[in-house]
Design a protein around this motif. Structure first.
Motif, PDB file in Angstrom:
ATOM      1  N   UNK A 281      -0.175 -42.911  53.043  1.00 45.68           N
ATOM      2  CA  UNK A 281       0.096 -41.546  52.563  1.00 45.68           C
ATOM      3  C   UNK A 281      -0.224 -40.438  53.564  1.00 45.68           C
ATOM      4  N   UNK A 282      -1.030 -40.733  54.580  1.00 46.03           N
ATOM      5  CA  UNK A 282      -1.391 -39.707  55.563  1.00 46.03           C
ATOM      6  C   UNK A 282      -0.791 -40.018  56.941  1.00 46.03           C
ATOM      7  N   UNK A 283       0.316 -40.758  56.945  1.00 42.69           N
ATOM      8  CA  UNK A 283       0.894 -41.243  58.212  1.00 42.69           C
ATOM      9  C   UNK A 283       1.391 -40.122  59.132  1.00 42.69           C
TER      10      UNK A 283
ATOM     11  N   UNK B  46      -0.439 -41.226  44.389  1.00 41.92           N
ATOM     12  CA  UNK B  46       0.683 -40.651  43.643  1.00 41.92           C
ATOM     13  C   UNK B  46       1.871 -40.433  44.579  1.00 41.92           C
ATOM     14  N   UNK B  47       3.068 -40.843  44.175  1.00 41.73           N
ATOM     15  CA  UNK B  47       4.235 -40.660  45.042  1.00 41.73           C
ATOM     16  C   UNK B  47       4.637 -39.196  45.182  1.00 41.73           C
ATOM     17  N   UNK B  48       4.394 -38.415  44.123  1.00 39.15           N
ATOM     18  CA  UNK B  48       4.762 -36.992  44.161  1.00 39.15           C
ATOM     19  C   UNK B  48       3.753 -36.178  43.352  1.00 39.15           C
ATOM     20  N   UNK B  49       3.606 -34.911  43.732  1.00 40.24           N
ATOM     21  CA  UNK B  49       2.676 -34.038  42.992  1.00 40.24           C
ATOM     22  C   UNK B  49       3.437 -32.947  42.235  1.00 40.24           C
ATOM     23  N   UNK B  50       4.733 -33.146  42.027  1.00 36.74           N
ATOM     24  CA  UNK B  50       5.576 -32.146  41.358  1.00 36.74           C
ATOM     25  C   UNK B  50       5.021 -31.731  39.999  1.00 36.74           C
TER      26      UNK B  50
ATOM     27  N   UNK C 124       2.126 -34.645  53.698  1.00 37.26           N
ATOM     28  CA  UNK C 124       3.184 -35.113  52.794  1.00 37.26           C
ATOM     29  C   UNK C 124       3.185 -34.312  51.493  1.00 37.26           C
ATOM     30  N   UNK C 125       1.994 -34.141  50.912  1.00 38.53           N
ATOM     31  CA  UNK C 125       1.884 -33.450  49.622  1.00 38.53           C
ATOM     32  C   UNK C 125       2.004 -31.937  49.775  1.00 38.53           C
TER      33      UNK C 125
END
Length: 413
Positions: free
Chosen positions: A55-57, A222-226, A247-248
């Motif tokens: 997630x932090x790539x 989590x894939x998205x924080x929408x 990413x987020x």
């Protein structure tokens, strides 16, 4: 023994003086060169751990920049004649994996030090281990306040301004410009996110309870924080403090625009890269976001004729052509790599782990070519926070515009 003394005594005075000089120089040469595991006459082994996946790539480019910079140093003859052997592993921003990679670097690869490993949870997972082994955990790539604790963790040192300092600066700005604000905070549910949140609350002081209307956390899994952004908007907050990784951060900016939420938006420094956050989120969605900087921005035309920026761009052209010059994370990697090279140069022929930390804790007004004017690196045996100054900036068009003065706000561990 008497025979030896007689023979020496029989030598001419000039020969005796020559022998004495030879013996002294030989002893001096031996005394000058001191090595711990990971260093020799020809090599300095440096370990590194980065999230090249997971997630932090987006931060992985920091490690790639450092690798390219050290290759440049090696091509120019190395450091005091020694080549850097840079060994970098992927931990996918997973603390158990970080522990595994740190052990590999220390016990198998036998590095002299571990440098600029990324992330608060990953570095927290190895801090006690690194200190028990007395191996430098140097210039960690996280602004957690805990790295400035030379008394309890003498082998760990940060580099970038710490998170609490940064959000205290945002709090000062809010108290002055928008004292009646209703603040919504989104933060990553780990030490990194909580450190930023603490700084904000401390900065707001007694008004924190009334000004912060919601503290919403998210998990890196989590894939998205929408859905979190939708919730924050529903609470009628008019200030958004965005404590997220790249990413987020891009998702948050994009979603806020999509649902028509236009608060005063503060974005933490670790995610204000134009290349990896603002551009993917859409420049049109990123207007007027406020952040803080300590490094020069390639997109800022005021640096067009700056000698330091010219050197950085020359490095990109020649040594790291695949690097996106708009990615502020590359500037970070370049600046911290320059700082390590300065420390290793100061070590001279005493490449012990103890001396590495001693030199790292003896930086006085050092500047890399990419720091903003007025910002200097200073450390001491009681101050393990190399950079403690920031300047506010606002996103306009396709770039950040600095405003206000350089502000010092150092918070100890």
């Amino acid at each position: 023994m008497p025979v030896i003394r007689l023979r020496l005594a029989a030598l001419p005075a000039a020969s005796l003086a020559g022998l004495a000089l030879l013996a002294a120089s030989a002893t001096g040469a031996l005394a000058q060169k001191k090595y711990d595991t990971g260093a020799s006459d020809t090599e300095i082994k440096i370990g590194n751990i980065m999230p090249y996946s997971g997630p932090a790539s987006a931060y992985g480019v920091i490690g790639k920049t450092e690798e390219a910079y050290f290759k440049k140093i090696n091509a120019a003859g190395g450091i005091n004649g020694r080549k850097i052997n840079f060994i970098s592993y992927d931990d996918a921003y997973s603390p158990p994996k970080t522990v595994e990679q740190a052990r590999k670097l220390v016990e198998s690869d036998e590095v002299l030090l571990v440098f600029n490993s990324l992330g608060t949870p990953p570095n927290s997972a190895i801090q006690k281990y690194m200190n028990s082994k007395k191996v430098p955990q140097l210039f960690v790539a996280t602004g957690a306040t805990k790295w400035n604790d030379p008394k309890d963790f003498p082998w760990t040192m940060g580099w970038q301004p710490n998170y609490q300092s940064e959000t205290q600066i945002y709090a000062k700005y809010l108290l002055k410009e928008k004292p009646g604000a209703k603040i919504a905070v989104l933060y990553q549910n780990d030490d990194y996110g909580k450190d930023y949140l603490k700084g904000l609350k401390d900065g707001l002081g007694a008004k924190a309870a009334s000004m912060i209307v919601v503290e919403e956390s998210y998990e890196t899994s989590e894939p998205t924080i929408d859905n979190h952004i939708v919730k924050l908007k529903s609470l009628n907050a008019d200030v958004f403090v965005n404590i997220t990784t790249p990413k987020f951060a891009a998702q948050a900016i994009k979603k806020a625009a999509e649902i028509g939420w236009k608060p005063m938006h503060f974005l933490n420094n670790v995610s204000n890269s134009i290349g990896s956050v603002m551009k993917p989120a859409g420049f049109e969605n990123s207007q007027d976001i406020i952040s803080a900087a300590y490094l020069k921005d390639v997109a800022d035309t005021q640096w067009n004729n700056d000698p330091g920026m010219k050197e950085f761009l020359a490095f990109l052209d020649k040594d790291f052509p695949e690097g996106n010059k708009l990615d502020g994370l590359i500037v970070t990697g370049y600046g911290v790599a320059q700082t390590l090279v300065e420390v290793l140069k100061k070590c001279g022929d005493n490449l012990t782990r103890e001396n590495v930390m001693k030199q790292a804790a003896s930086l006085k007004d050092f500047r890399t070519e990419v720091l903003l004017p007025g910002i200097k690196i200073n450390t001491s045996s009681t101050d393990f926070a190399p950079i403690s100054q920031l300047q506010l900036m606002r996103f306009k068009g396709d770039k950040w515009e600095l405003f206000g003065e350089v502000i010092s706000a150092d918070v100890g561990g």
